[in-house]
Design a protein around this motif. Sequence first.
Motif, short mmCIF file in Angstrom:
data_model
loop_
_atom_site.label_atom_id
_atom_site.label_comp_id
_atom_site.label_asym_id
_atom_site.label_seq_id
_atom_site.Cartn_x
_atom_site.Cartn_y
_atom_site.Cartn_z
N GLN A 52 0.32 10.82 7.02
CA GLN A 52 -0.96 10.22 7.08
C GLN A 52 -1.21 9.62 8.53
O GLN A 52 -0.22 9.22 9.56
CB GLN A 52 -0.94 8.90 6.28
N GLU B 148 0.96 4.07 0.18
CA GLU B 148 0.38 3.75 -0.99
C GLU B 148 1.07 2.75 -2.00
O GLU B 148 0.31 2.44 -2.97
CB GLU B 148 0.55 5.19 -1.85
N TRP B 149 2.05 2.24 -1.59
CA TRP B 149 2.81 1.08 -2.32
C TRP B 149 2.31 -0.22 -1.88
O TRP B 149 2.84 -1.02 -2.35
CB TRP B 149 4.56 1.33 -2.21
#
Length: 261
Positions: free
Chosen positions: A147, A153-154
Motif C-alpha cells: 500500500q 487493515e487491522w
Amino acid sequence: MLPDIVTFWHGPMDALRQTCLRSQLAAGHKVTLYSFDPIPGLPAGVENADAEAVLPHAFSERLRPPQPDGSWRDWTTLQFSDFFRMKLMAMGLGLWLDADVVLLRPVEIDLAKPYFAWERSRRLGNSVLYLPRGHQIVRAFEALMEQEELTPEWLSLSHRLSFAMRRLGGGSQRLSDLRIAIYGPPALTILAKRSGDLQKALPKKSFYAVHSEPKLFFEPSSYLGIVTDPEVIGLHISGKGRSKQPAVPGSLYAWATERFA
C-alpha cells in the motif's frame, strides 16, 4: 536450534548497544547487523550487512519525509525497523533481537513456530521476534507494504477514529505520525491474536524483566536474582536517555559492561 541473530541500526552506536551485541555473541550466536552505512565501533565478530538488500532506504520516505539535510526524523528509525524485521522474517534470515537486548543465555527456537514474549500484561513485545517464512503475520505486513499509505487493515477502531479526526482537523495525512509504535508491538499483538499464536508467547520476565523499570538496570540494585534466574533469557533495555551515560558502579549495567567487555 540456536538461530542466527539479525538486527538493524542507523547512526552512531553507543556503549550500551556495543555491550548488548557482545552479549549476543557471547551466548554463541552468529550476529549480523544491517545498516545503510558502516558502523564505527561495531564489536569484533558482529557481521555488518547491507540493509538496502533487505528494505530500500527510500521506504523511509513513505513513513516520514527526511530532514532538509537528508537525515531521518525522530520516529523514522523505530518505525522503519518495525518493517525491516518483518522483511527479515519473510526472507528467513534469523531471530530478530533489538540492538539493546542483553542476552544472558542462548536462545533456542523451533523454526516452525513463532517466538516472542509478553512485554506488558496485554501487549507483546517485538524486540525479540521470530516468525516462520510465510507466517500469517509476515504475510499481513507484506500486504501492508504494497500500500502507498501504509494503513493497516487491522488498525483498531480507536486509532482509526484518532487518525480520521486528525485529518479532518488539517493535521498530518500520514498514519505514521499518529503513534510511534503503530507498526510495532500493538500490531504484533493484534495479528498474533488473529493467527491464534498468543498462547505461544513467553512470559514477560523472559526478556522484559526491566523493560518498564529502567532504573533496575541503570541504577545500583540487587540484580543477582535477575541474572541468575534461568527463566530470564535476556533483558530488553529501555534507555530513556541514559544509554549514553557511563555505567554506575553497582548497577546491572556496570555488571553487563564488565561481563561482556
